[in-house]
Design an enzyme around this catalytic site. Structure first.
Site, PDB file in Angstrom:
ATOM      1  N   LYS A 197       0.836  -1.203   0.000  1.00  0.00           N
ATOM      2  CA  LYS A 197       0.000   0.000   0.000  1.00  0.00           C
ATOM      3  C   LYS A 197       0.875   1.259   0.000  1.00  0.00           C
ATOM      4  CE  LYS A 197      -2.504   0.894   3.745  1.00  0.00           C
ATOM      5  NZ  LYS A 197      -2.355   2.265   4.291  1.00  0.00           N
TER       6      LYS A 197
ATOM      7  N   ARG B  98       2.587   5.987  -3.542  1.00  0.00           N
ATOM      8  CA  ARG B  98       3.665   6.785  -4.116  1.00  0.00           C
ATOM      9  C   ARG B  98       3.750   6.606  -5.626  1.00  0.00           C
ATOM     10  NH1 ARG B  98       4.487   5.678   1.060  1.00  0.00           N
ATOM     11  NH2 ARG B  98       5.840   6.999   2.348  1.00  0.00           N
TER      12      ARG B  98
ATOM     13  N   GLY C  57      -4.459   8.717   5.511  1.00  0.00           N
ATOM     14  CA  GLY C  57      -3.542   9.778   5.891  1.00  0.00           C
ATOM     15  C   GLY C  57      -2.502  10.053   4.823  1.00  0.00           C
TER      16      GLY C  57
ATOM     17  N   SER D 113       6.480  10.811   8.814  1.00  0.00           N
ATOM     18  CA  SER D 113       7.266  10.902   7.587  1.00  0.00           C
ATOM     19  C   SER D 113       6.402  11.288   6.394  1.00  0.00           C
ATOM     20  CB  SER D 113       7.966   9.574   7.310  1.00  0.00           C
ATOM     21  OG  SER D 113       7.023   8.546   7.054  1.00  0.00           O
ATOM     22  N   GLN D 114       5.082  11.219   6.526  1.00  0.00           N
ATOM     23  CA  GLN D 114       4.197  11.581   5.417  1.00  0.00           C
ATOM     24  C   GLN D 114       4.355  13.052   5.021  1.00  0.00           C
ATOM     25  OE1 GLN D 114       0.450  10.380   7.067  1.00  0.00           O
ATOM     26  NE2 GLN D 114       0.655   8.255   6.394  1.00  0.00           N
TER      27      GLN D 114
ATOM     28  N   SER E 291      10.451   6.658  11.212  1.00  0.00           N
ATOM     29  CA  SER E 291       9.873   5.933  10.065  1.00  0.00           C
ATOM     30  C   SER E 291      10.691   6.193   8.803  1.00  0.00           C
ATOM     31  CB  SER E 291       8.408   6.333   9.847  1.00  0.00           C
ATOM     32  OG  SER E 291       7.624   6.007  10.960  1.00  0.00           O
TER      33      SER E 291
ATOM     34  N   ASP F  41       3.857   0.570  12.034  1.00  0.00           N
ATOM     35  CA  ASP F  41       2.788  -0.287  11.539  1.00  0.00           C
ATOM     36  C   ASP F  41       2.967  -1.744  11.939  1.00  0.00           C
ATOM     37  OD1 ASP F  41       1.414   1.792  10.433  1.00  0.00           O
ATOM     38  OD2 ASP F  41       2.102   1.439   8.374  1.00  0.00           O
TER      39      ASP F  41
ATOM     40  N   ARG G 197      -5.652  -2.810  11.160  1.00  0.00           N
ATOM     41  CA  ARG G 197      -4.564  -3.597  11.745  1.00  0.00           C
ATOM     42  C   ARG G 197      -4.965  -4.260  13.066  1.00  0.00           C
ATOM     43  NH1 ARG G 197      -0.600  -2.531   8.176  1.00  0.00           N
ATOM     44  NH2 ARG G 197      -0.560  -0.439   7.269  1.00  0.00           N
TER      45      ARG G 197
END
Length: 388
Positions: A20, A25, A70, A140-141, A167, A266, A340
């Site tokens: 994912k 990306r 997100g 990190s997004q 991350s 995650d 999750r």
């Protein structure tokens, strides 16, 4: 959908779905390269569908519904400013409650207007070249969003991280995708990124590899007593969550263990499933950001584990799990609309002593729509609980 899972170990082979993280990306990069139907053979989870639909809306200058993704929201905020000098974003669940402070601080400095009210975020203004300072420890997004957007602006830019990057593996994925699509930049030890402006994304034949984040749940299933063979994984992947394989045997050894989740947030749920049955105490640290996921994931993990008969407790920045030989099961897990948590509870419930109930198990659609079908194909025993 509420599921009752009767204990029965899983057995068979499974190939995890495409990553994912990489799919988000690659879709964005292909869009920026001018592809009108990027990655058409890629199966869509709810998050990936959100990115597809938002890219179509961005092309047409329409509001973007990011659903609960997100990545979609945080990647497209700066890209929309670079391309159209504006953007309107909505979302569902907890998405619009998740913090955007690093962007807002930048907007104030760069004179970019923004409003956020009634679940709608509106941004307006051109993304200028120049210096961009932001913390590396929130998500990190934000770093990825600017890495995608700044090569599109007219001049050169420098992104400076004011705190250590967490991350980092996700930024590595971004850097790899950018390189594949023809974008060049200079990475100075993950502290500074130098980006030339007016670059052009180039189309490329990109194949999204299997997802280590999802594979980790099948690793957890094996740890708790199943026999699942994993196929199609790239052990040389840049995905940080391939740590699931590296941590498997250290967790199998008895004794107390500390696991730092700063770069692998995650993996918290599948590793927590392993910790529930290992011989020793497992302390998960540097996990405060988990409280800002689809659920308060620290609370959701500990509540789910305890409902299944494990022993877990929250700490200020993580949680502690006291391993037990076997889980009694028999409890009810509220999946809290968190994919999750549902998958973690599913693999634990299949090897407990008594049937367990999962409330809202359909939330796996967010990232792994085939999860329950795979669970059944591997011999999992579950049925939908009829509403009384």
């Amino acid at each position: 959908m509420n599921l009752v899972i009767t204990p029965k170990p899983l057995k068979g082979a499974v190939t995890p779905p495409p990553s994912k993280s990489l799919a988000h990306r690659a879709l964005l990069a292909a869009f920026l390269a001018g592809e009108t139907d990027p990655l058409p053979d890629l199966p869509d989870s709810q998050d990936i569908l959100a990115t597809r639909q938002c890219l179509a809306a961005l092309r047409e200058g329409k509001p973007m519904d990011c659903r609960e993704s997100g990545s979609t929201l945080r990647f497209l905020i700066p890209v929309s400013l670079a391309l159209r000098h504006k953007g309107v974003f909505t979302g569902r669940g907890r998405l619009m409650e998740r913090p955007q402070t690093p962007y807002f601080d930048i907007f104030k400095e760069k004179n970019i207007a923004y409003t956020q009210e009634n679940g709608v975020l509106t941004v307006k203004g051109a993304l200028p070249p120049g210096d961009y300072r932001l913390p590396g420890g929130v998500s990190s997004q934000f770093v990825t969003g600017l890495l995608f957007a700044l090569p599109l602006v007219e001049g050169d830019s420098e992104m400076i991280l004011t705190s250590p990057l967490e991350s980092r593996g996700y930024v590595d994925l971004t850097l790899n995708v950018l390189e594949q699509f023809g974008i060049s930049l200079e990475n100075q030890n993950y502290e500074r990124f130098l980006l030339s402006g007016q670059q052009r994304y180039r189309p490329c034949a990109y194949s999204v590899e299997a997802d280590w984040s999802q594979a980790a749940f099948w690793y957890a299933a094996n740890f708790v007593g199943c026999q699942v063979t994993l196929e199609g994984l790239n052990f040389d992947s840049a995905q940080g969550d391939k740590q699931a394989a590296a941590l498997y045997w250290p967790m199998a050894r008895p004794g107390d263990l500390d696991i730092d989740l700063a770069h692998i947030p995650d993996l918290a749920p599948p590793l927590a499933a392993m910790a529930a049955v290992r011989r020793g105490v497992t302390r998960f640290v540097h996990a405060g950001r988990l409280r800002l996921k689809e659920s308060d994931r620290i609370a959701a993990i500990t509540d789910a584990l305890n409902a299944l008969g494990a022993q877990a407790e929250e700490t200020p920045d993580g949680f502690v799990v006291h391993g037990m030989p076997r889980l009694e099961g028999g409890g009810t897990v509220d999946c809290r609309n968190d994919h999750r948590i549902a998958m973690m509870a599913g693999v634990l419930a299949c090897c407990a002593q008594r049937p367990s109930t999962l409330l809202g198990a359909e939330c796996v659609e967010k990232s792994y729509p085939q999860f329950w079908a795979e669970f059944a194909r591997l011999g999992g025993d579950s049925h939908v609980l009829a509403l009384g």
